[in-house]
Write a protein that holds these residues in place. Structure first.
Motif, PDB file in Angstrom:
ATOM      1  N   PHE A  93     -32.490  -6.400  -8.066  1.00  0.00           N
ATOM      2  CA  PHE A  93     -31.099  -5.956  -8.175  1.00  0.00           C
ATOM      3  C   PHE A  93     -30.970  -5.122  -9.439  1.00  0.00           C
ATOM      4  N   TYR A  94     -29.887  -4.354  -9.522  1.00  0.00           N
ATOM      5  CA  TYR A  94     -29.719  -3.347 -10.568  1.00  0.00           C
ATOM      6  C   TYR A  94     -28.382  -3.568 -11.258  1.00  0.00           C
ATOM      7  N   VAL A  95     -28.371  -3.389 -12.582  1.00  0.00           N
ATOM      8  CA  VAL A  95     -27.170  -3.617 -13.380  1.00  0.00           C
ATOM      9  C   VAL A  95     -26.942  -2.426 -14.295  1.00  0.00           C
ATOM     10  N   TRP A  96     -25.682  -2.015 -14.401  1.00  0.00           N
ATOM     11  CA  TRP A  96     -25.245  -0.988 -15.355  1.00  0.00           C
ATOM     12  C   TRP A  96     -24.435  -1.720 -16.412  1.00  0.00           C
ATOM     13  N   PHE A  97     -24.871  -1.672 -17.673  1.00  0.00           N
ATOM     14  CA  PHE A  97     -24.244  -2.490 -18.710  1.00  0.00           C
ATOM     15  C   PHE A  97     -24.431  -1.862 -20.082  1.00  0.00           C
ATOM     16  N   SER A  98     -23.727  -2.422 -21.063  1.00  0.00           N
ATOM     17  CA  SER A  98     -23.869  -1.995 -22.448  1.00  0.00           C
ATOM     18  C   SER A  98     -24.832  -2.923 -23.170  1.00  0.00           C
ATOM     19  N   THR A  99     -25.580  -2.358 -24.079  1.00  0.00           N
ATOM     20  CA  THR A  99     -26.495  -3.142 -24.893  1.00  0.00           C
ATOM     21  C   THR A  99     -26.494  -2.571 -26.305  1.00  0.00           C
ATOM     22  N   TYR A 100     -26.920  -3.371 -27.262  1.00  0.00           N
ATOM     23  CA  TYR A 100     -26.915  -2.961 -28.664  1.00  0.00           C
ATOM     24  C   TYR A 100     -28.320  -3.030 -29.244  1.00  0.00           C
ATOM     25  N   ALA A 101     -28.685  -2.019 -30.005  1.00  0.00           N
ATOM     26  CA  ALA A 101     -29.947  -2.024 -30.742  1.00  0.00           C
ATOM     27  C   ALA A 101     -29.765  -2.799 -32.046  1.00  0.00           C
TER      28      ALA A 101
END
Length: 247
Positions: A49-57
């Protein structure tokens, strides 16, 4: 804020955690975090499955990410967080124009709607009405199965090579000009299916006609409902709905 839930038994509904993205960084505002999830058409066979999301470095830089995950081998109602395979990681600012819909089309390809980015950042602003910059203000169409005949995407800092391919009939494959200006075909974002969108928040394929409908969030005065066609340009930021835009 990072949690995707599942209700395994509708007869005895109980909310359980399917995937917790907090370990990948989270956003505290309602329009950040996980924006969309879609199961592979053969999910029952491959577990993808595929997810579009925000992430932080680690340095605090926020990115929008398209990633593939796999369901847990031990629990069909839980995802394997360690299975994350990033496909596109687009640096973004603290703004909220992230788009937000993942769909598999009747053609078997994956579609993703992309917002036009943070208006205070240089790259999203430069990318408006461009097909040779970054992943902003557009709908992309990609081949996650990398079928024979599909093409490798052009190099870009946001692309994780080898994770997807580009359908050969995408409208900007081989393009040498756009809006009357020359572009280098090797720099074109051949993933683009349609452009000129501000924040295409939700979209859906019409089961009766096959049309792709999209709800595009405007700036201050007009929202749009668009029928998205191959290679369409929906005007932003030259136009907001039926009026002239801010550019």
């Amino acid at each position: 804020e990072g949690v995707i839930a599942v209700v395994p038994d509708l007869a005895h509904p109980k909310r359980e955690v399917f995937l917790d993205l907090n370990l990948r960084g989270r956003a505290s505002r309602r329009d950040h975090g996980p924006l969309s999830l879609v199961f592979h058409p053969r999910f029952a066979e491959n577990g993808f499955f595929y997810v579009w999301f925000s992430t932080y470095a680690a340095n605090g830089q926020r990115s929008n990410r398209l990633a593939r995950f796999h369901v847990s081998a031990d629990n069909p109602n839980a995802a394997d967080l360690a299975s994350e395979r990033p496909m596109i990681s687009q640096p973004s600012g603290p703004g909220e124009y992230d788009g937000g819909e993942l769909l598999f089309g009747p053609d078997g390809y994956l579609y993703l709607s992309l917002g036009d980015g943070d208006e205070h950042l240089q790259e999203p602003t430069i990318s408006h009405q461009r097909i040779d910059r970054s992943f902003f203000g557009a709908i992309i169409r990609i081949d996650v199965d990398q079928k024979p005949g599909s093409l490798a995407p052009n190099p870009h800092p946001s692309v994780h090579p080898g994770t997807y391919a580009v359908p050969p009939d995408n409208p900007f494959v081989g393009a040498a000009s756009f809006n009357g200006r020359p572009v280098a075909p090797t720099a074109v974002r051949t993933e683009f299916w349609a452009v000129g969108l501000r924040n295409p928040w939700r979209m859906a394929f019409d089961s009766a006609t096959g049309w792709l409908w999209c709800g595009d969030v405007g700036l201050h005065l007009h929202e749009e409902i668009d029928v998205v066609v191959r290679g369409g340009n929906y005007g932003w930021d030259y136009r907001e709905g039926v009026i002239a835009g801010p550019s």
